[in-house]
Design a protein around this motif. Structure first.
Motif, PDB file in Angstrom:
ATOM      1  N   MET A   1       0.831  -1.201   0.000  1.00 36.78           N
ATOM      2  CA  MET A   1       0.000   0.000   0.000  1.00 36.78           C
ATOM      3  C   MET A   1       0.868   1.256   0.000  1.00 36.78           C
ATOM      4  O   MET A   1       0.535   2.266  -0.617  1.00 36.78           O
ATOM      5  CB  MET A   1      -0.954  -0.026   1.197  1.00 36.78           C
ATOM      6  N   MET A   2       2.023   1.166   0.688  1.00 36.28           N
ATOM      7  CA  MET A   2       2.991   2.255   0.626  1.00 36.28           C
ATOM      8  C   MET A   2       3.457   2.424  -0.813  1.00 36.28           C
ATOM      9  O   MET A   2       3.587   3.534  -1.328  1.00 36.28           O
ATOM     10  CB  MET A   2       4.171   1.901   1.525  1.00 36.28           C
ATOM     11  N   SER A   3       3.683   1.294  -1.466  1.00 35.60           N
ATOM     12  CA  SER A   3       4.157   1.312  -2.841  1.00 35.60           C
ATOM     13  C   SER A   3       3.117   1.922  -3.785  1.00 35.60           C
ATOM     14  O   SER A   3       3.453   2.502  -4.814  1.00 35.60           O
ATOM     15  CB  SER A   3       4.488  -0.109  -3.272  1.00 35.60           C
ATOM     16  N   MET A   4       1.831   1.797  -3.430  1.00 33.87           N
ATOM     17  CA  MET A   4       0.778   2.413  -4.244  1.00 33.87           C
ATOM     18  C   MET A   4       0.820   3.928  -4.146  1.00 33.87           C
ATOM     19  O   MET A   4       0.246   4.625  -4.976  1.00 33.87           O
ATOM     20  CB  MET A   4      -0.607   1.969  -3.742  1.00 33.87           C
ATOM     21  N   GLY A   5       1.451   4.416  -3.076  1.00 35.30           N
ATOM     22  CA  GLY A   5       1.490   5.856  -2.885  1.00 35.30           C
ATOM     23  C   GLY A   5       0.422   6.357  -1.941  1.00 35.30           C
ATOM     24  O   GLY A   5       0.187   7.559  -1.837  1.00 35.30           O
ATOM     25  N   ILE A   6      -0.267   5.429  -1.232  1.00 36.08           N
ATOM     26  CA  ILE A   6      -1.234   5.866  -0.223  1.00 36.08           C
ATOM     27  C   ILE A   6      -0.444   6.492   0.929  1.00 36.08           C
ATOM     28  O   ILE A   6       0.499   5.889   1.427  1.00 36.08           O
ATOM     29  CB  ILE A   6      -2.076   4.680   0.288  1.00 36.08           C
ATOM     30  N   PRO A   7      -0.801   7.707   1.367  1.00 41.13           N
ATOM     31  CA  PRO A   7       0.034   8.394   2.361  1.00 41.13           C
ATOM     32  C   PRO A   7       0.072   7.658   3.701  1.00 41.13           C
ATOM     33  O   PRO A   7      -0.874   6.964   4.062  1.00 41.13           O
ATOM     34  CB  PRO A   7      -0.639   9.761   2.509  1.00 41.13           C
ATOM     35  N   HIS A   8       1.144   7.841   4.427  1.00 36.95           N
ATOM     36  CA  HIS A   8       1.345   7.403   5.816  1.00 36.95           C
ATOM     37  C   HIS A   8       1.425   5.895   6.007  1.00 36.95           C
ATOM     38  O   HIS A   8       1.483   5.443   7.129  1.00 36.95           O
ATOM     39  CB  HIS A   8       0.234   7.943   6.748  1.00 36.95           C
ATOM     40  N   LEU A   9       1.389   5.104   4.915  1.00 42.26           N
ATOM     41  CA  LEU A   9       1.369   3.655   5.112  1.00 42.26           C
ATOM     42  C   LEU A   9       2.726   3.108   5.543  1.00 42.26           C
ATOM     43  O   LEU A   9       2.821   2.000   6.050  1.00 42.26           O
ATOM     44  CB  LEU A   9       0.887   2.950   3.854  1.00 42.26           C
ATOM     45  N   GLY A  10       3.781   3.926   5.365  1.00 48.17           N
ATOM     46  CA  GLY A  10       5.085   3.502   5.860  1.00 48.17           C
ATOM     47  C   GLY A  10       5.046   3.236   7.359  1.00 48.17           C
ATOM     48  O   GLY A  10       5.738   2.350   7.860  1.00 48.17           O
TER      49      GLY A  10
END
Lengths: 679, 219
Positions: free
Chosen positions: A625-634
């Protein structure tokens, strides 16, 4: 350790005061219901859970296969779109291998190995639970990609900024089960956010992290089983008295611990390429995509034997039982299994003959590949030798085992054809290859595993599956399978490429593709029927005897279902096939009276393996989901690492705990030959 | 920490020690794959890396071999202290165990500090994970090793504090420390291999420090 202090043995742990860890956390103690299944450390329950999840994923992978076959039933079909087709065949292969066959084999490892060697559990019961839940969550993370794909098709994400920035919108993995770079990798220079351009969508990221997590589960389980088999054998159970299934488990576990690191590193490298703009496989900056092929197949070819050796072990148990003869050439079967394991590491480049390795490596890998047919052939001759002159009973497991030998041989023959590099360069990436590995993995492995399910089900649940339905299902599986994959040999040799979304009329492929699709549906119905029969049996089947098949190995000396402590008294073994000898000849199983009035020491249940595995789940969901570019998923990934650490730390400081369980009186637990109908 | 670990086993080897050896066998393949990746690319692209000014530079212009030799020496000495800690634990000398294990932790942290400094230094010299294959393989290989060291340090810190609960004692306690020691020595041995094949070999051959090619390439 203090919690394991001596107390009077109980029949259920709930009779004791609540057990607390050093920092005051209450340990679970229910032995029934959901709480039990989530926290159990009993190898038999873990085995059942492995089996249940594996059968579910088998059916899911089967549905994906039927979607593929429906699409190919006629030329120029548009049943599913081309991008969806790519996702279907990728997830079909990945699901069947990592979520179907491997966990179903693990189910047998778990349930059978401690029983076959006369142990009360595996060496590390909580690690075993950790393997199970890590597998389950890895499988879940992989399949969550379908939810995103569904949302994408429904237009759920249309108003989100991250969605509009995605170049490729395939959310389920779509690069084949071996995810060749550079398709799975990157190209061009990394941008300010350290991302290079990619050829595929975030499905690949789901695949990378999913396989990585499943690898952790497989590694942890394999370490556990090697220690169990080496260290927990009952007195007298020497290595050359081990049942062949246990031997094959040992070889498989060694293959896993030595082959999985290669894929782990390859996945890390690919992840660095995709997430941080590294250049391992990025051709723009000098990365060599062929390195991926080498690393993948150094893992991937041993993986083939990881899949097939457990099935070979199962068949090696079933054939002697229903031929009423000892396994012909036991030492040479064991030795052949080990040789297959060794050679399995030396043949990976036969998957890469068409990449231009040069004449010397090609010839060497050709020869080694032909060499691996020798131990395999030895095994088949020994199985035939086992049946020869025996009192053969054609029970459902026996029918499926004979199907295994027959189908696996067909797959083996086309495999020897591939070992010849000139022939292979004609067959590479055609349906001939598809036919070959389905004969080995479906005709071989699936039939072997189904035989094992029908063979041990009466021991696992104490109920006997309906034989008539089993015969019908077996016939449907074997007939449907040959109808589906037999014609693919012809299709492949006439040039039909593998992984093609559709094909034009006029190549002469229409008729056999249609036949293959019909076969696939018969096969699918057969597998569903076989599984439905088992599921129904688990709840409603007729009660089975303790030893319904006149079995040969130790598990058949125990009551069905097997009590939590397995052996009330540790058996002492004097011969191979000890239980059979014990029943029909001189008593060959002694007993140590270590159960006795103090009861049997049992490990306590624990939440911590599940908690640690939840950490992997958070990483597995957060990273793609981080890779999708959804914010704060890191932050979800970092929190996942934290939960993982917390789980392991609490696990370490809580200790194994334990309590003492009452066993039946010594008189009734000494193994005695039961008066079974076959005796 | 398993009760069954104290029970006699078929081979006579404790469960926990055997599983650690198996893990290390698996980890050998893990580092073997990473080191192979690095060496394959070094053979393919012998020139090294591009520096911050855009010049192609040999790798030995980048390395600070004195610093790396120092950190290698420190890591070797930490293994010596680890052996002393294990020995003390077997004799039940808990105070000596604590002193030695603190030394191992300190030396491990010094090694990690050197690695952090080295990474920052190389980054400022122009080597990034994105701009060359050498950067990718170097940072991922040595970074993975550093992660192993960091996990080892964390493990030893936890063991150190655990020793104050009074539960780290007897056969099981000695076994737990010995297993941590096995891991630590393994990570040390891997570093000796990495130091040799990643750092030292760069100074051999015609492009090495005694070769003729160095002068012509340095801008």
């Amino acid at each position: 350790m203090a919690t394991a202090a001596h107390h009077a043995p109980v029949t259920d742990k709930t009779e004791l005061p609540v057990e607390r860890s050093d920092i005051g956390l209450v340990r679970p103690d229910r032995t029934t219901g959901l709480l039990d299944w989530l926290t159990t450390v009993d190898h038999k329950k873990i085995g059942i859970l492995y089996g249940a999840f594996a059968m579910f994923f088998f059916l899911l992978g089967g549905v994906e296969a039927l979607a593929i076959r429906t699409q190919l039933a006629k030329p120029n079909n548009d049943f599913i779109s081309a991008p969806m087709y790519n996702q279907m065949f990728t997830m079909h292969g990945t699901t069947m291998i990592f979520l179907g066959v491997m966990p179903l084999s693990a189910a047998f490892f778990n349930f059978l190995v401690p029983l076959q060697i006369g142990a009360r559990d595996v060496a590390f019961p909580r690690l075993n639970a950790f393997s199970l839940w890590t597998f389950v969550f890895g499988a879940f993370a992989l399949n969550v990609s379908w939810v995103f794909e569904f949302g994408h098709l429904q237009g759920w994400f249309d108003n989100y900024e991250w969605y509009s920035k995605l170049v490729y919108k395939d959310f389920a993995p779509a690069n084949g089960w071996f995810s060749y770079a550079p398709l799975s990798g990157t190209f061009g220079q990394a941008d300010a956010a350290l991302h290079a351009q990619r050829f595929t969508g975030v499905g690949t990221d789901f695949w990378i992290i999913g396989i990585q997590i499943l690898g952790v589960a497989s590694l942890a389980a394999s370490f556990n089983f090697i220690v169990t088999i080496f260290n927990m054998r009952a007195p007298g159970m020497t290595m050359m008295r081990l049942p062949v299934f246990t031997w094959m488990t040992l070889v498989t576990a060694f293959l896993i611990i030595l082959a999985f690191p290669a894929i782990t590193v390859a996945l890390i490298e690919l992840m660095f390429d995709r997430q941080f703009g590294a250049n391992f496989f990025n051709p723009t900056n000098g990365g060599q995509p062929i390195l991926w092929q080498h690393l993948f197949w150094i893992f991937g070819h041993p993986e083939v034997y990881i899949l097939v050796l457990p099935a070979m072990g199962i068949v090696s148990e079933i054939l002697p039982t229903f031929s009423r003869k000892a396994l012909f050439g036991y030492p040479i079967i064991v030795f052949s299994g080990a040789v297959i394991g060794f050679l399995g590491f030396a043949v990976w480049s036969h998957h890469m003959f068409t990449t231009g390795l040069g004449p010397v490596p090609t010839a060497a890998f050709s020869l080694l590949t032909m060499a691996i047919a020798v131990p395999t052939g030895v095994k088949i001759f020994n199985w035939v030798g086992t049946i020869w002159g025996g009192q053969v009973r054609f029970t459902p497991p026996m029918v499926l085992s004979l199907g295994f030998i027959w189908m696996f041989m067909c797959g083996g023959f086309s495999g020897i054809m591939h070992s010849s590099a000139p022939a292979d360069s004609q067959q590479q990436d055609t349906y001939f290859v598809v036919a070959h590995f389905h004969y080995v993995l479906l005709g071989g492995v699936l039939l072997g595993l189904m035989a094992g399910l029908y063979f041990w089900f009466p021991k696992i649940f104490g109920r006997m599956p309906n034989a008539t339905i089993a015969y019908i299902a077996s016939a449907m599986v074997i007939f449907g399978f040959n109808l589906a994959f037999g014609p693919m040999h012809y299709l492949g040799l006439t040039g039909m490429p593998r992984r093609t979304h559709t094909y034009q009329t006029g190549f002469g492929w229409e008729q056999w593709n249609f036949v293959a699709t019909i076969g696939a549906y018969i096969l699918g119905l057969g597998v569903f029927l076989a599984f439905a029969n088992l599921v129904w049996t688990a709840w409603r089947g007729k009660r089975a005897e303790t030893d319904p098949w006149d079995g040969r190995t130790l598990e058949w000396s125990l009551p069905s279902p097997v009590p939590a402590y397995n052996f009330a008294q540790t058996p002492v073994i004097a011969t191979r096939d000890a239980w059979f000898e014990h029943k029909h000849g001189a008593a060959r199983i002694g007993a140590l009276s270590d159960g006795g009035p103090e009861g049997v020491h049992m490990p306590s249940q624990s939440w911590m393996p599940l908690l640690a595995a939840v950490g992997f789940l958070m990483i597995g969901l957060g990273l793609p989901m981080m890779s999708m570019g959804i914010p704060h998923l890191g932050w979800l990934v970092i929190a996942g690492l934290g939960v993982l650490f917390l789980g392991i730390w609490l696990w370490a400081i809580e200790g194994p705990g334990g309590y003492h369980l009452k066993t039946p009186s010594a008189k009734s637990v000494t193994p005695t030959p039961t008066a079974s109908a076959h005796a | 920490m398993s009760d069954s670990a104290a029970a006699p086993t078929s081979t006579g080897i404790d469960h926990k020690k055997l599983i650690m050896w198996l893990f290390l066998a698996s980890d050998c393949m893990f580092f073997g794959t990473l080191i192979s990746t690095h060496l394959l690319y070094r053979k393919l692209y012998p020139t090294g890396f591009t520096d911050a000014e855009g010049h192609v530079r040999f790798v030995q212009n980048l390395f600070d071999i004195e610093l790396t030799s120092f950190s290698t020496f420190i890591l070797l000495m930490s293994s010596f202290l680890m052996a002393l800690a294990v020995s003390a634990m077997h004799k039940g000398q808990i105070a000596s165990f604590r002193r030695n294990v603190l030394g191992v932790i300190l030396f491990g942290l010094i090694f990690l500090g050197c690695q952090v400094y080295e990474f920052t230094h190389f980054y400022h010299k122009g080597l990034t994970i994105q701009n060359s294959v050498f950067g990718s393989t170097f940072y991922v290989l040595t970074g993975t090793h550093g992660t192993h060291v960091a996990i080892g340090v964390l493990w030893l810190v936890l063991l150190y504090f655990y020793s104050f609960t009074g539960k780290l004692r007897g056969h099981i306690g000695a076994l737990d420390v010995e297993i941590a020691g096995l891991y630590w020595h393994f990570v040390d041995i891997v570093w000796i291999i990495i130091f040799t094949v990643v750092y030292l070999v760069e100074y051999l051959g015609p492009n090495g420090i005694w070769g003729s090619a160095v002068a012509t390439i340095t801008p």
